[in-house]
Design a protein around this motif. Structure first.
Motif, PDB file in Angstrom:
ATOM      1  N   GLY A 217      -6.680 -15.030   2.122  1.00 18.66           N
ATOM      2  CA  GLY A 217      -5.684 -14.935   1.115  1.00 18.66           C
ATOM      3  C   GLY A 217      -6.143 -14.431  -0.336  1.00 18.66           C
ATOM      4  N   ASP A 218      -7.211 -13.758  -0.063  1.00 20.77           N
ATOM      5  CA  ASP A 218      -8.025 -13.285  -1.120  1.00 20.77           C
ATOM      6  C   ASP A 218      -7.060 -12.000  -2.101  1.00 20.77           C
ATOM      7  OD1 ASP A 218      -9.997 -13.275  -3.143  1.00 20.77           O
ATOM      8  OD2 ASP A 218     -10.848 -11.430  -2.234  1.00 20.77           O
ATOM      9  N   ALA A 219      -6.380 -11.324  -1.125  1.00 22.64           N
ATOM     10  CA  ALA A 219      -5.904 -10.249  -1.472  1.00 22.64           C
ATOM     11  C   ALA A 219      -4.598 -10.472  -2.549  1.00 22.64           C
ATOM     12  CB  ALA A 219      -4.931  -9.414  -0.479  1.00 22.64           C
ATOM     13  N   GLU A 220      -4.023 -11.890  -2.550  1.00 22.87           N
ATOM     14  CA  GLU A 220      -3.288 -12.047  -3.873  1.00 22.87           C
ATOM     15  C   GLU A 220      -3.866 -12.282  -4.977  1.00 22.87           C
ATOM     16  OE1 GLU A 220       0.199 -12.113  -3.765  1.00 22.87           O
ATOM     17  OE2 GLU A 220      -0.114 -11.122  -1.823  1.00 22.87           O
ATOM     18  N   SER A 221      -4.904 -12.858  -5.044  1.00 21.67           N
ATOM     19  CA  SER A 221      -5.597 -12.774  -6.451  1.00 21.67           C
ATOM     20  C   SER A 221      -5.955 -11.390  -6.914  1.00 21.67           C
ATOM     21  CB  SER A 221      -6.981 -13.678  -6.365  1.00 21.67           C
ATOM     22  OG  SER A 221      -7.985 -13.001  -5.379  1.00 21.67           O
ATOM     23  N   LEU A 222      -6.437 -10.627  -5.928  1.00 16.43           N
ATOM     24  CA  LEU A 222      -6.714  -9.094  -6.404  1.00 16.43           C
ATOM     25  C   LEU A 222      -5.503  -8.753  -6.957  1.00 16.43           C
ATOM     26  CD1 LEU A 222      -9.109  -7.914  -3.323  1.00 16.43           C
ATOM     27  CD2 LEU A 222      -9.642  -8.936  -5.523  1.00 16.43           C
ATOM     28  N   ARG A 223      -4.454  -8.567  -6.365  1.00 17.85           N
ATOM     29  CA  ARG A 223      -3.096  -8.106  -6.692  1.00 17.85           C
ATOM     30  C   ARG A 223      -2.697  -8.421  -8.212  1.00 17.85           C
ATOM     31  NH1 ARG A 223       0.772  -6.736  -3.064  1.00 17.85           N
ATOM     32  NH2 ARG A 223       0.287  -8.311  -1.438  1.00 17.85           N
ATOM     33  N   PHE A 224      -2.856  -9.990  -8.266  1.00 15.34           N
ATOM     34  CA  PHE A 224      -2.661 -10.412  -9.646  1.00 15.34           C
ATOM     35  C   PHE A 224      -3.388  -9.971 -10.833  1.00 15.34           C
ATOM     36  CE2 PHE A 224       0.317 -12.976  -7.428  1.00 15.34           C
ATOM     37  CZ  PHE A 224       1.288 -13.111  -8.243  1.00 15.34           C
ATOM     38  N   THR A 262       0.667  -4.211   1.295  1.00 12.62           N
ATOM     39  CA  THR A 262       0.290  -5.278   2.244  1.00 12.62           C
ATOM     40  C   THR A 262      -1.022  -5.676   1.803  1.00 12.62           C
ATOM     41  OG1 THR A 262      -0.879  -3.575   3.870  1.00 12.62           O
ATOM     42  CG2 THR A 262       1.453  -4.053   4.016  1.00 12.62           C
ATOM     43  N   PRO A 263      -1.490  -6.690   2.424  1.00 12.67           N
ATOM     44  CA  PRO A 263      -2.710  -7.320   1.939  1.00 12.67           C
ATOM     45  C   PRO A 263      -3.982  -6.348   2.363  1.00 12.67           C
ATOM     46  CG  PRO A 263      -1.495  -9.039   3.130  1.00 12.67           C
ATOM     47  CD  PRO A 263      -0.622  -7.829   3.125  1.00 12.67           C
ATOM     48  N   GLU A 264      -3.627  -5.501   3.225  1.00  4.28           N
ATOM     49  CA  GLU A 264      -5.021  -4.564   3.647  1.00  4.28           C
ATOM     50  C   GLU A 264      -4.793  -3.324   2.615  1.00  4.28           C
ATOM     51  OE1 GLU A 264      -3.748  -6.960   6.931  1.00  4.28           O
ATOM     52  OE2 GLU A 264      -2.600  -5.662   5.793  1.00  4.28           O
ATOM     53  N   ASP A 265      -3.674  -3.166   1.881  1.00  2.18           N
ATOM     54  CA  ASP A 265      -3.417  -1.911   0.769  1.00  2.18           C
ATOM     55  C   ASP A 265      -3.756  -2.316  -0.451  1.00  2.18           C
ATOM     56  OD1 ASP A 265      -3.022  -0.108   3.293  1.00  2.18           O
ATOM     57  OD2 ASP A 265      -0.901  -0.332   3.068  1.00  2.18           O
ATOM     58  N   VAL A 266      -3.770  -3.688  -0.612  1.00  2.00           N
ATOM     59  CA  VAL A 266      -3.957  -4.290  -2.177  1.00  2.00           C
ATOM     60  C   VAL A 266      -5.244  -3.655  -2.801  1.00  2.00           C
ATOM     61  CG1 VAL A 266      -4.664  -6.175  -3.394  1.00  2.00           C
ATOM     62  CG2 VAL A 266      -2.685  -6.292  -1.794  1.00  2.00           C
ATOM     63  N   ARG A 315     -14.490  -5.584  -5.564  1.00  2.56           N
ATOM     64  CA  ARG A 315     -14.959  -6.194  -4.029  1.00  2.56           C
ATOM     65  C   ARG A 315     -15.400  -4.599  -3.725  1.00  2.56           C
ATOM     66  NH1 ARG A 315     -13.313 -10.011  -6.039  1.00  2.56           N
ATOM     67  NH2 ARG A 315     -12.147 -11.714  -5.072  1.00  2.56           N
ATOM     68  N   PRO A 316     -16.143  -4.770  -2.580  1.00  2.00           N
ATOM     69  CA  PRO A 316     -16.617  -3.186  -1.920  1.00  2.00           C
ATOM     70  C   PRO A 316     -15.420  -2.418  -1.714  1.00  2.00           C
ATOM     71  CG  PRO A 316     -17.947  -5.329  -1.138  1.00  2.00           C
ATOM     72  CD  PRO A 316     -16.720  -5.864  -1.906  1.00  2.00           C
ATOM     73  N   THR A 317     -14.262  -3.045  -1.036  1.00  2.00           N
ATOM     74  CA  THR A 317     -13.226  -2.020  -0.806  1.00  2.00           C
ATOM     75  C   THR A 317     -12.577  -1.460  -1.978  1.00  2.00           C
ATOM     76  OG1 THR A 317     -11.864  -4.144  -0.844  1.00  2.00           O
ATOM     77  CG2 THR A 317     -12.598  -3.244   1.463  1.00  2.00           C
ATOM     78  N   ILE A 318     -12.246  -2.046  -3.130  1.00  2.00           N
ATOM     79  CA  ILE A 318     -12.016  -1.570  -4.410  1.00  2.00           C
ATOM     80  C   ILE A 318     -12.779  -0.807  -4.853  1.00  2.00           C
ATOM     81  CG2 ILE A 318     -11.255  -2.182  -6.812  1.00  2.00           C
ATOM     82  CD1 ILE A 318     -10.503  -4.934  -5.691  1.00  2.00           C
ATOM     83  N   ARG A 319     -14.273  -0.699  -4.960  1.00  2.00           N
ATOM     84  CA  ARG A 319     -15.281   0.087  -5.200  1.00  2.00           C
ATOM     85  C   ARG A 319     -14.959   1.362  -4.781  1.00  2.00           C
ATOM     86  NH1 ARG A 319     -18.622  -3.682  -6.142  1.00  2.00           N
ATOM     87  NH2 ARG A 319     -19.571  -3.768  -4.403  1.00  2.00           N
ATOM     88  N   ALA A 320     -15.081   1.110  -3.412  1.00  2.00           N
ATOM     89  CA  ALA A 320     -15.160   2.509  -2.553  1.00  2.00           C
ATOM     90  C   ALA A 320     -13.828   3.432  -2.910  1.00  2.00           C
ATOM     91  CB  ALA A 320     -14.960   2.023  -1.067  1.00  2.00           C
TER      92      ALA A 320
END
Length: 330
Positions: A217-224, A262-266, A315-320
Motif C-alpha cells: 500500500g506504499d504507493a498511496e503515501s507516495l501519491r499524496f 496505477t500503483p506501479e505508475d505512481v 524511493r529508488p524507483t522515484i529516484r531513477a
C-alpha cells in the motif's frame, strides 16, 4: 472544503509564508485554524462533514495548501497517518482515548515510520519483551517536533514484521532528539530521533503486520506526497504570470497523472510533478531576476522548496525516474 482551503491558502498561509520560512516553527495560529475548520480529521473515515468525495479532491486540497505555505502543510499532513492507522486499529482502548482528539486536532501527531518500512536493514528495530517491545535505533527525519503531542512510530522486529505504536512526542531516557538544519521547511521542527531500548507497552501498539503487506500500500503515501510538489509548482506558475508559457498545461497534466496513476505508475507520476516544480521554480527565479539571490523572496523560497521535494520521501524507483528526466530531458 476546497473553497475553504483556497481561502486559507491565499488569505492566511501565503501572506505569512516568508515569515514562516525565516522562523523556527510554524505559528500555532496556523495549526489551530486548520484544527478549528476540521482539516485534522480528513483521514478519519467516520468524519462525514469534510466533503472530500474522492482521491482527486484530497490531493487537490493538499496541493492548494502547499501552494500557500509548504512548511505549514508539511507539518499538518504528518498527522493523517496516525488518524488513519488508529481508525483501522484493533486497539479499541487506544481508539476510544485518542481518536476523537486526533480527529479534532486537539492532539496532533507526527510520523516516524520510514526508518522501519523501507527495504533493506531497518534503522529502528523492535524487540519483543514481557509487556511490550523495546525500540532501538534511529528515525532520521521526524517532523513537527515541539508542535505535536503523539508520534506514529514503526520499528521492525527480527521476523520482519512492523510494529506500529502511538508514542508520546517527548524526550526521555529512551528517546533523544537532534534538530536538523534543512535546505527548506526549516520551521517544520524536523529532527533525528534516537531510541535507546525505549520500552513501548502493549497498550500503545496500534498493529503488527509483515513488512511486505505494508509495502503493497506504499504507493498511496507516495501519491499524496506528490501533491506537495504540485502546490509549489502552481505557486511558481502564478508568480510567473504571462511568462508561464506552457507550464500551466503541464501542471494540469501532472495533476491528472498523479490522480489516475496505477500503483506501479505512481513513482513516475511523482517524479514528473517534482521535476515540474523544479523547472517552474527556476523559471520563477529567472523571471524575478537578481533579487532572488537575496533572502526574503518567494522565488528563492520556492527554488529551495522544489529542491527539497526532489529528495523528500523518495524511493529508488522515484529516484531513477527523476534522474531520467533530469539527465535525458522530457
Amino acid at each position: 472544503m476546497l473553497q475553504e482551503a483556497r481561502r486559507i491558502a491565499e488569505e492566511v498561509l501565503f501572506p505569512a509564508a516568508l515569515e514562516v520560512d525565516a522562523g523556527d516553527r510554524v505559528p500555532e495560529s496556523h495549526l489551530a485554524l486548520l484544527a478549528e475548520l476540521g482539516f485534522y480529521g480528513m483521514a478519519d473515515p467516520e468524519e462525514a462533514g469534510l466533503d472530500l468525495p474522492d482521491r482527486a479532491s484530497a490531493l487537490r486540497l493538499l496541493e492548494i495548501l502547499a501552494g500557500g505555505c509548504l512548511t505549514t502543510t508539511f507539518v499538518w499532513m504528518q498527522h493523517h497517518g496516525a488518524v488513519r492507522a488508529l481508525a483501522e486499529s484493533r486497539n479499541r482502548t487506544l481508539q476510544q482515548n485518542l481518536r476523537p482528539d486526533l480527529r479534532d486536532g486537539k492532539r496532533r501527531a507526527g510520523v516516524a515510520i520510514s526508518a522501519a518500512v523501507h527495504t533493506g536493514p531497518a534503522s529502528l528495530q523492535a524487540q519483543q519483551v514481557v509487556g511490550g517491545y523495546l525500540f532501538s535505533g534511529t528515525a532520521p527525519f521526524v517532523t513537527g517536533w515541539g508542535m505535536i503531542d503523539l508520534l506514529h512510530t514503526a520499528a521492525r522486529d527480527a521476523e520482519g514484521s512492523l510494529v506500529f505504536a502511538l508514542l508520546d512526542a517527548e524526550e526521555n531516557e529512551g528517546v533523544t532528539a537532534e534538530p536538523l538544519d534543512l535546505l527548506a521547511v526549516r520551521a517544520s521542527g524536523t529532527v533525528t530521533l534516537r531510541f535507546h531500548r525505549h520500552f513501548v507497552p502493549r497498550d500503545k501498539i496500534i498493529r503488527v503486520l509483515p513488512q511486505t503487506d505494508y509495502l503493497q500500500g506504499d504507493a498511496e503515501s507516495l501519491r499524496f506526497n506528490g501533491a506537495l510538489a504540485l502546490g509549489v509548482a502552481g505557486r511558481a506558475i502564478s508568480l510567473l504570470g504571462e511568462d508561464a508559457g506552457g507550464l500551466t498545461a503541464e501542471l494540469d497534466e501532472a495533476r491528472d497523472d498523479l490522480v489516475n496513476a496505477t500503483p506501479e505508475d505512481v513513482p513516475a507520476a511523482r517524479a514528473t510533478g517534482s521535476e515540474l516544480a523544479m523547472r517552474a521554480a527556476t523559471a520563477c527565479a529567472v523571471h524575478h531576476g537578481s533579487n532572488t539571490l537575496l533572502p526574503g523572496t518567494h522565488a528563492q523560497r520556492l527554488v529551495r522548496e522544489a529542491t527539497f521535494l526532489l529528495l523528500f520521501g523518495s524511493r529508488p524507483t522515484i529516484r531513477a525516474e527523476l534522474l531520467g528526466l533530469l539527465t535525458n530531458g522530457r
